[in-house]
Design an enzyme around this catalytic site. Structure first.
Site, mmCIF file in Angstrom:
data_model
loop_
_atom_site.group_PDB
_atom_site.id
_atom_site.type_symbol
_atom_site.label_atom_id
_atom_site.label_comp_id
_atom_site.label_asym_id
_atom_site.label_seq_id
_atom_site.Cartn_x
_atom_site.Cartn_y
_atom_site.Cartn_z
ATOM 1 N N ARG A 19 -23.016 -7.870 21.083
ATOM 2 C CA ARG A 19 -22.241 -8.946 21.715
ATOM 3 C C ARG A 19 -23.152 -10.064 22.197
ATOM 4 O O ARG A 19 -22.846 -11.247 22.034
ATOM 5 C CB ARG A 19 -21.399 -8.403 22.868
ATOM 6 C CG ARG A 19 -20.245 -7.510 22.396
ATOM 7 C CD ARG A 19 -19.533 -6.875 23.550
ATOM 8 N NE ARG A 19 -20.474 -6.015 24.263
ATOM 9 C CZ ARG A 19 -20.275 -5.517 25.465
ATOM 10 N NH1 ARG A 19 -19.178 -5.804 26.129
ATOM 11 N NH2 ARG A 19 -21.154 -4.733 26.027
ATOM 12 N N ASN A 37 -16.126 -5.559 22.424
ATOM 13 C CA ASN A 37 -16.094 -4.244 21.800
ATOM 14 C C ASN A 37 -14.643 -3.871 21.560
ATOM 15 O O ASN A 37 -13.776 -4.175 22.382
ATOM 16 C CB ASN A 37 -16.724 -3.183 22.709
ATOM 17 C CG ASN A 37 -18.231 -3.228 22.717
ATOM 18 O OD1 ASN A 37 -18.854 -3.799 21.839
ATOM 19 N ND2 ASN A 37 -18.813 -2.622 23.726
#
EC number: 3.6.1.7
Length: 92
Positions: A19, A37
């Site tokens: 990320r 996620n």
């Protein structure tokens, strides 16, 4: 031309800084969107928006991933743009 893509990355992409990698790559290209996620293991969801050439360069980097990731496949499709978006952010 401004485009927006929804992208799902599959493989070893959780717990490896993916990320943060996506946020860094997007911001350095001046792109907007989000990354998070998925509830399902081994997936990351993203939306990215900007100039088509910059978005394609971003996707090329996402396919490689950060050093400890292993991207097995990418799903990518066009979605409507969002005019008021200002940055690329991580959603927790």
């Amino acid at each position: 031309m401004i485009v927006r893509y929804a992208i799902v990355a599959h493989g070893r992409v959780q717990g490896v800084g993916f990320r943060y990698f996506a946020q860094y790559e997007a911001r350095r290209r001046g792109l907007t969107g989000r990354v998070k996620n998925c509830d399902a293991d081994h997936m990351i969801e993203m939306e990215v928006q900007g100039d088509v050439e910059k978005v394609e360069a971003f996707v090329d980097e996402i396919k490689k991933g950060p050093p400890f990731a292993r991207v097995e496949r990418i799903e990518q499709y066009s979605i409507p743009t969002i005019s008021h978006e200002k940055t690329f952010r991580i959603i927790y």
